[in-house]
Design an enzyme around this catalytic site. Structure first.
Site, mmCIF file in Angstrom:
data_model
loop_
_atom_site.group_PDB
_atom_site.id
_atom_site.type_symbol
_atom_site.label_atom_id
_atom_site.label_comp_id
_atom_site.label_asym_id
_atom_site.label_seq_id
_atom_site.Cartn_x
_atom_site.Cartn_y
_atom_site.Cartn_z
ATOM 1 N N LYS A 1 32.842 -23.274 8.216
ATOM 2 C CA LYS A 1 31.900 -22.230 7.798
ATOM 3 C C LYS A 1 32.608 -21.218 6.911
ATOM 4 O O LYS A 1 33.761 -20.848 7.182
ATOM 5 C CB LYS A 1 31.305 -21.543 9.035
ATOM 6 C CG LYS A 1 30.147 -20.581 8.721
ATOM 7 C CD LYS A 1 29.521 -20.018 10.003
ATOM 8 C CE LYS A 1 28.347 -19.099 9.712
ATOM 9 N NZ LYS A 1 27.734 -18.560 10.965
ATOM 10 N N SER B 1 22.636 -19.062 11.437
ATOM 11 C CA SER B 1 23.214 -18.870 10.126
ATOM 12 C C SER B 1 24.170 -19.987 9.701
ATOM 13 O O SER B 1 24.439 -20.122 8.508
ATOM 14 C CB SER B 1 23.962 -17.538 10.076
ATOM 15 O OG SER B 1 25.121 -17.574 10.910
ATOM 16 N N SER C 1 23.665 -18.640 16.109
ATOM 17 C CA SER C 1 23.966 -19.203 14.790
ATOM 18 C C SER C 1 24.667 -20.547 14.791
ATOM 19 O O SER C 1 24.803 -21.161 13.727
ATOM 20 C CB SER C 1 24.789 -18.207 13.962
ATOM 21 O OG SER C 1 23.963 -17.205 13.445
#
Lengths: 115, 473
Positions: B75, B150, B174
């Site tokens: 990420k 997210s 997330s």
């Protein structure tokens, strides 16, 4: 950030049921160093109001005597040993800064701000 | 595509080279990335160099780590030395971290090979990856739908076969919510079990790094590799990550599992609720005692979270001021430079959360908002503790619906926030939870079952997850 004035500090305690106003959002934006257009100010005020209105359900709870919980784990006062260790390389850090000079971050003049 | 565990075994035995494995995955990326957009950056050169280094180790006879030659997607809020890290925000444009996040260092030490930095909602604020400054990620199962967020890019990367494993971060759901929407496994470990050093901070008392994978066993292995004490993170617990891998085939016979009443009614799509009831029945058939349990305070989780997380974010994001890294919009004075930089660099959702947090912390409002939310956090923790007196693990949907379409929820932030209704309470309590795919909804899209456990209860959580996964095999 400017210190709150004495008038702001003695503000009457807020209730979560009050609807946030455009004046309050404008002030918060200024504190957070954000510039909003008129359209954004109106839109954000409505959206923030919706979130705060949802949060008003917390007023239903009896929180008398409940301790606040700022973080979830029982660790406190975590110190490392006071011995030198590896640190970031200054040149490497400054190489990706927006502006640097003589080993420092460089910024525009600090004085002369118009508030 | 093979699993991380099979890849590591074949690279360790010399059956396949790491380079061959990486090239296969780079090929998969080249084929579909233009339609999925899982990555902000594909690190081809880095991956080839790292794979060659693993192959040299193999030739020399080791030592080889448990993830030798395994491609991993990271990420884009995890710092990677020498590789741009953006948080999908314009404000970090041009910034290259001078250090690696601890989890990145540990993955590399285990032999894993980074193939790219994944797209996300800006600063991890969102539930659809639509808040990325670089455009949304699309759900590999249906390109007209969101991947969740997210960590949408990390979930999509695994679902699309770009990498067998990836890392995300979970502040209010997330990791788990995009895992559910993309049909993969996603784990949010106990707060403090995985280092946050080098994870760009959003809500520091809530953030936790965790893995995505196609199977429970792969996710368990990644947790063990990235977890454990890190002296560089003062909130890191002084112990190893619970030894989950060795308990994956223990089963659930005799375990007590509670189905959370508050997460099965209003607001939960009937097709999702139906799958979770089926999961509960399967666990009962496997020998667990399954009962409904009420955890009343979780219904206040959303309200508490949207005061606590923005409050912490408003403080954490004050560092983006054009002085030390990323974007700077030139102006005659420093004050104006900071204001213009932040105004140009942050997207709408980030601005909303910063303002909400600044408001919740401001003079005269602190007690009514932030102070109240912290007390509600205690209530949530207490109600969970009470449930865990009777149950070893809890069960709920991960997300109230399957993946929704682009633009469905962008105009009304509150409707977007409601996606996190089942995941948020876990972060407020600091507990672990994970999402396991459990069949499909009426629209043919994946449904995720959420398994929750008390702090450091990862062994129980993974046992339940492994049994759920087994029912679909």
């Amino acid at each position: 950030m400017t210190e709150p004035t004495s008038q702001e500090r003695t503000h009457t305690p807020a209730s979560t049921s009050e609807r946030i106003t455009t004046e309050q959002v404008a002030k918060v934006a200024k504190l957070a160093r954000l510039r909003l257009t008129e359209e954004e100010l109106t839109r954000f005020t409505g959206q923030l109001g919706d979130v705060l209105e949802h949060a008003a359900d917390l007023d239903l709870l009896d929180l008398e005597g409940v301790e606040p919980m700022a973080q979830p784990i029982p660790l406190a006062n975590v110190f490392r040993k006071d011995v030198p260790g590896p640190i970031l390389d200054r040149d490497e850090v400054l190489a990706v800064a927006p502006a640097a000079e003589d080993g420092f971050f460089r910024v525009p003049p600090v004085l002369g701000e118009s508030e | 595509m093979s699993s991380a565990i099979d890849i590591a075994a074949s690279v360790q035995s010399g059956e396949r080279s790491a380079l061959e494995v990486v090239e296969e995955h780079l090929g998969a990326i080249a084929e579909r990335e233009s339609e999925v957009h899982a990555f902000n950056l594909v690190t081809t050169d880095h991956a080839i160099a790292a794979a060659s280094a693993v192959d040299e180790l193999v030739a020399k006879g080791g030592p080889l780590g448990p993830l030798a030659g395994v491609p991993v997607a990271i990420k884009d809020n995890l710092c990677t030395r020498g590789v741009a890290t953006t948080c999908s925000s314009k404000i970090l444009e041009g910034w290259v971290p001078p250090y690696d996040a601890t989890v990145v260092t540990r993955l590399a030490a285990a032999g894993a090979i980074m193939v790219g930095k994944t797209n996300m909602d800006e600063f991890a604020m969102g539930s659809s990856t639509e808040n990325s400054a670089f455009g949304p990620t699309r759900n590999p199962h249906d390109l007209s739908r969101v991947p969740g967020g997210s960590s949408g890019g990390s979930a999509a990367a695994v679902a699309a076969g770009f990498a067998p494993i990836s890392l995300g971060s979970d502040t209010g759901g997330s990791i788990r919510q995009p895992a559910a929407l993309c049909g993969v496994v996603g784990v949010k470990p106990t707060y403090g079990t995985v280092s946050r050093l080098g994870l760009i901070a959003f809500g520091s008392s809530l953030d936790q790094v965790g893995p995505f994978a196609n199977s429970v066993a792969e996710a368990a292995l990644v947790c063990e590799v990235i977890g454990g004490h890190d002296p560089g993170d003062s909130t890191s617990l002084p112990q190893a990550f619970p030894a989950v891998s060795e308990h994956l085939s223990d089963g659930v016979a005799g375990m007590r599992i509670g189905l959370i009443t508050e997460m099965m009614g209003e607001g939960i799509a009937p097709d999702v609720a139906k799958r979770i009831r089926a999961a509960a029945e399967w666990l009962a058939a496997a020998g667990a005692e399954v009962e409904e349990v009420s955890v009343p305070a979780v219904t206040f989780g959303l309200s508490a979270y949207y005061l606590v997380a923005p409050a912490e974010a408003s403080s954490n994001l004050s560092r983006y001021d054009g002085v030390r890294y990323g974007l700077r919009v030139e102006a005659p004075t420093t004050g104006e430079m900071m204001e213009l930089t932040r105004t140009a660099g942050f997207g709408d959702e980030v601005k909303r959360r910063i303002m909400l947090g600044t408001y919740a912390l401001s003079a005269g409002y602190y007690d009514a908002f932030y102070g109240t939310a912290l007390k509600v956090r205690t209530l949530i923790r207490r109600d969970f503790d009470k449930a865990y007196e009777r149950f070893d693990a809890l069960l709920s949907p991960t997300s109230p619906t399957t993946a929704f379409s682009f633009g469905d929820k962008t105009a009304d932030p509150m409707s977007m926030y409601l996606n996190d209704v089942c995941t948020i309470a876990t972060n407020l309590a600091g507990h672990p939870a994970m999402s396991v795919p459990y069949g499909l909804g009426d629209d043919g899209m994946p449904v995720g079952a959420q398994v929750l456990a008390p702090a450091l209860g990862e062994v129980a959580m993974f046992r339940v997850a492994a049994v759920l996964e087994g029912s679909l095999a």
